[in-house]
Design an enzyme around this catalytic site. Structure first.
Site, PDB file in Angstrom:
ATOM      1  N   ARG A 124       5.448  76.825  35.942  1.00 19.73           N
ATOM      2  CA  ARG A 124       6.769  77.573  35.855  1.00 19.73           C
ATOM      3  C   ARG A 124       7.414  77.716  37.475  1.00 19.73           C
ATOM      4  O   ARG A 124       6.978  77.802  38.562  1.00 19.73           O
ATOM      5  CB  ARG A 124       6.130  79.262  35.881  1.00 19.73           C
ATOM      6  CG  ARG A 124       7.653  79.353  35.181  1.00 19.73           C
ATOM      7  CD  ARG A 124       6.807  81.532  35.731  1.00 19.73           C
ATOM      8  NE  ARG A 124       7.972  82.423  35.930  1.00 19.73           N
ATOM      9  CZ  ARG A 124       8.704  83.153  36.897  1.00 19.73           C
ATOM     10  NH1 ARG A 124       8.219  82.604  38.386  1.00 19.73           N
ATOM     11  NH2 ARG A 124       9.507  83.957  37.082  1.00 19.73           N
ATOM     12  N   ASP A 152      10.322  77.904  39.752  1.00 17.94           N
ATOM     13  CA  ASP A 152      10.601  79.676  40.105  1.00 17.94           C
ATOM     14  C   ASP A 152      11.755  78.809  40.848  1.00 17.94           C
ATOM     15  O   ASP A 152      12.585  78.128  41.577  1.00 17.94           O
ATOM     16  CB  ASP A 152       9.523  80.028  41.106  1.00 17.94           C
ATOM     17  CG  ASP A 152      10.428  81.344  41.471  1.00 17.94           C
ATOM     18  OD1 ASP A 152      10.618  82.212  40.155  1.00 17.94           O
ATOM     19  OD2 ASP A 152      10.791  81.802  42.691  1.00 17.94           O
ATOM     20  N   GLU A 164      12.553  78.794  35.231  1.00 27.02           N
ATOM     21  CA  GLU A 164      12.701  80.199  35.562  1.00 27.02           C
ATOM     22  C   GLU A 164      14.001  80.900  35.751  1.00 27.02           C
ATOM     23  O   GLU A 164      14.386  79.863  37.093  1.00 27.02           O
ATOM     24  CB  GLU A 164      11.814  81.027  36.256  1.00 27.02           C
ATOM     25  CG  GLU A 164      11.759  82.631  36.468  1.00 27.02           C
ATOM     26  CD  GLU A 164      13.198  83.163  37.929  1.00 27.02           C
ATOM     27  OE1 GLU A 164      13.333  83.516  37.453  1.00 27.02           O
ATOM     28  OE2 GLU A 164      13.181  82.703  38.941  1.00 27.02           O
ATOM     29  N   ASP A 196       9.416  91.121  36.470  1.00 26.68           N
ATOM     30  CA  ASP A 196      11.013  91.354  37.158  1.00 26.68           C
ATOM     31  C   ASP A 196      11.316  92.707  36.921  1.00 26.68           C
ATOM     32  O   ASP A 196      11.341  93.061  35.735  1.00 26.68           O
ATOM     33  CB  ASP A 196      12.104  89.844  37.267  1.00 26.68           C
ATOM     34  CG  ASP A 196      12.144  89.527  38.658  1.00 26.68           C
ATOM     35  OD1 ASP A 196      12.510  90.710  39.891  1.00 26.68           O
ATOM     36  OD2 ASP A 196      12.547  88.652  38.633  1.00 26.68           O
TER      37      ASP A 196
END
Length: 650
Positions: free
Chosen positions: A282, A284, A326, A396
């Site tokens: 992932r 970021d 992301e 988040d």
């Protein structure tokens, strides 16, 4: 000429490789390098071709890829080759993910291995372990301020623990997802410490300036990510005597990808973790990678080139590893992170469908699907070999970043509608939802919302009231939202505790390092004694967990739920209903008609109006989830408040 140029360039690079690399058995590496080299060289030249050291940097790039390949295990290489042959493997409906903080789900990495049975019980086979790399205590941004990219944070374990969990996941056919923070480091990272000490080589890893003249120009176009706690995008560093770009927090220094040393360092880190058994990385904050004065410093073209180059390089060394983007950006920008190819993802194979997530919460607040349907129609198409992460909650906050044109098209005023959503989910209307306002910008009025899925859906307030009808409604909303992400298309991603109805945890406010970040309210730690209630018939935990378990099991059996651009949004005359058709593109008779009622009151579905979509208005339908036939009367199907159907004609 294309192949001649490519071969000539490649041979000149290979001639300069270090002898210890040339002596290795690199047969598959050279095959993949040859296939990808022209694209790699072109991208690297576009980004860094004007530098005097371009050739030397190009050699370093190839050596970095080769070293990554040399340390790749036989098991990882076997998976690489298997996934190359079955290149659409991740589009299958069998994948269901979960995101978790290690010490919120277990005690540490070693204990996480003891929880594999929970994943198997629920049906989860893709686990995103939230950031576990070394971070400073108290200045970690939830793990996203990395002070060492190759070291596990001692609070959760060490590299040996990570390798063991990686092995256990593979033995149990669970994909391992790990974060790599591309945009910034902690100001306590070795590179930052050397920059503070005056080393110009490492100062060039970051965007630093002697005075405010350049930062002030940048600030004119850049929004603020954390306006309450970290206003502005630059921080003065006394030790260095320079301004540093810090888009997120003042202790997170933005990396400067104009410097090829930065790119090669990050590539080496990506390949290092690929070689530790990670299946999916992932990436970021990818929208922020390239900084350009006069812009918002988001979604820049060269940020996409960085990702394309990173993907091509990883494709050579570890082609079985996928990338997640992301990128929580506007819908029109979102699909660009798959890449520019018409079919194959050239940047990231997976991206968060943040727009769908926010639209689902709009449906909960308004109890209608007007904006939800309009927003889905505006969602950009994905590439054939790419997929979404569909989710209801994550670690988040929730931002309501819908397109203003979609909001206006359904009769709302954009600003006031967003304010309504903030007020609704912070409980200002009827106290049903228990969200907390996050990062309100006093100048613009913009804000976001924090809270667990269960608390936002009204379960917390319902349990406090003791009203069984309210509890039932809240559970129905939780299952309704999950029914959409399970059937919409993509990989559904649950968040830690969602399958147990985990409520907000307000204890974060007593921790000085977390008190000013309300996102910690939904980063709860699972109480495993309470989680055992999932086996106690009639408990809230059992009702939610059992339904989720069944939903996941059924999803995996329905070929129409695989993600091959095989979804058709259906118009409904009833504004409370969301309706779409899923079908197997290889066998169109395999169809599932999905219907979800976002209202609290019963609604009717008139089958006759869907005959133009191939729906038989006089068909005998069964709900695949419940296994029962829905009530039908004069061509209509009845849905209770918050109910959903996965309808198949029998």
């Amino acid at each position: 000429m294309y192949e001649q140029i490519s071969h000539s360039l490649l041979n000149s690079i290979l001639d300069e490789l270090r002898p210890e690399i040339k002596r290795q058995n690199l047969r598959h590496f050279y095959t993949r390098l040859g296939a990808n080299f022209y694209a790699i060289h072109s991208l690297f030249s576009t980004l860094y071709g004007d530098r005097d050291d371009f050739q030397a940097q190009m050699v370093r790039l190839v050596e970095t890829m080769a070293e990554g390949y040399i340390y790749r295990s036989e098991e990882s290489e076997r998976l690489d080759m298997s996934r190359e042959q079955d290149h659409n493997w991740f589009l299958s409906q069998k994948w269901v993910g979960m995101a978790l903080y290690t010490n919120g789900f277990a005690e540490n990495l070693a204990d996480l291995a003891n929880k594999i049975g929970y994943f198997q019980e629920l049906g989860v086979n893709m686990v995103h372990i939230m950031p576990i790399l070394k971070c400073p205590i108290g200045k970690s941004d939830g793990g996203y301020a990395i002070s060492n990219f190759r070291e596990i944070d001692g609070r959760v374990g060490d590299l040996n623990d990570f390798q063991k969990i990686s092995e256990q996941f593979r033995k149990n056919d669970i994909l391992l997802v790990l974060d790599i923070v591309l945009n910034h480091t902690s100001d306590e990272h070795e590179w930052a410490l050397k920059a503070k000490a005056g080393d110009p080589h490492y100062q060039n890893y970051y965007l630093t300036f002697e005075d405010r003249s350049v930062p002030d120009v940048f600030e004119q176009g850049m929004p603020e990510v954390f306006p309450e706690t970290d206003p502005g995008n630059f921080t003065w560093n006394e030790e260095m005597g320079r301004w540093v770009m810090t888009v997120f927090h003042d202790y997170q220094w933005d990396l400067d990808y104009r410097n090829p040393d930065v790119f090669i360092e990050i590539l080496a880190i990506v390949l290092f973790w690929a070689n530790q058994g990670v299946d999916v990385l992932r990436l970021d904050a990818v929208a922020f990678l390239w900084k350009k004065m006069g812009s918002t410093c988001q979604n820049e073209r060269k940020a996409h080139l960085i990702l394309q180059l990173l993907k091509d390089c990883c494709q050579v060394t570890a082609p079985g590893v996928l990338f997640i983007a992301e990128a929580i950006v506007a819908p029109g920008e979102l699909a660009k992170y798959f890449g520019e190819d018409a079919i194959v993802a050239k940047e990231c194979e997976i991206a968060y469908n943040a727009t769908l997530m926010a639209l689902l919460w709009d449906g909960i607040a308004t109890k209608n699907t007007k904006l939800l349907r309009e927003g889905i129609k505006s969602l950009p198409s994905k590439l054939d070999r790419a997929t979404w992460l569909t989710y209801v909650r994550c670690h988040d906050d929730i931002g309501f970043g819908f397109d203003d044109r979609d909001i206006s098209a359904v009769g709302y005023e954009p600003h006031s509608h967003r304010m309504f959503l903030i007020d609704y989910f912070s409980g200002k209307y009827d106290d049903t939802s228990r969200g907390l306002v996050f990062m309100r910008n006093e100048f613009t009025g913009d804000a976001r919302i924090c809270g667990s899925l269960a608390s936002l859906a009204g379960l917390e307030s319902a349990l406090e009231s003791g009203d069984q009808a309210r509890i039932d409604r809240a559970i129905s909303k939780i299952l309704l939202l999950n029914s959409v992400i399970m059937s919409f298309g993509g990989i559904p991603l649950l968040y830690n505790g969602d399958a147990l109805g985990l409520l907000n945890d307000y204890s974060y406010s007593g921790d000085p390092s977390k008190a000013n970040d309300s996102r910690w309210v939904h980063r709860s730690k699972i109480d495993w004694e309470k989680a055992a209630l999932r086996h106690q018939r009639g408990s809230v935990e059992c009702r939610i967990f059992t339904a989720m378990k069944r939903m996941i099991s059924i999803r995996k059996e329905i070929s129409a739920f695989a993600d091959f651009n095989n979804r058709e949004l259906l118009h409904s005359d009833n504004e409370h209903l969301l309706c779409y058709l899923r079908f197997n593109p290889l066998r169109t008779s395999d169809k599932v008609f999905v219907v979800a009622n976002f209202d609290d009151h019963p609604q009717r579905l008139e089958l006759e109006s869907y005959s133009r979509y191939g729906i038989n208005p006089r068909g005998n339908y069964v709900d695949l989830f419940s296994g029962v036939r829905p009530s039908q009367y004069e061509g209509c199907i009845a849905l209770q408040g918050g109910q959903f159907y996965w309808l198949s004609e029998n």
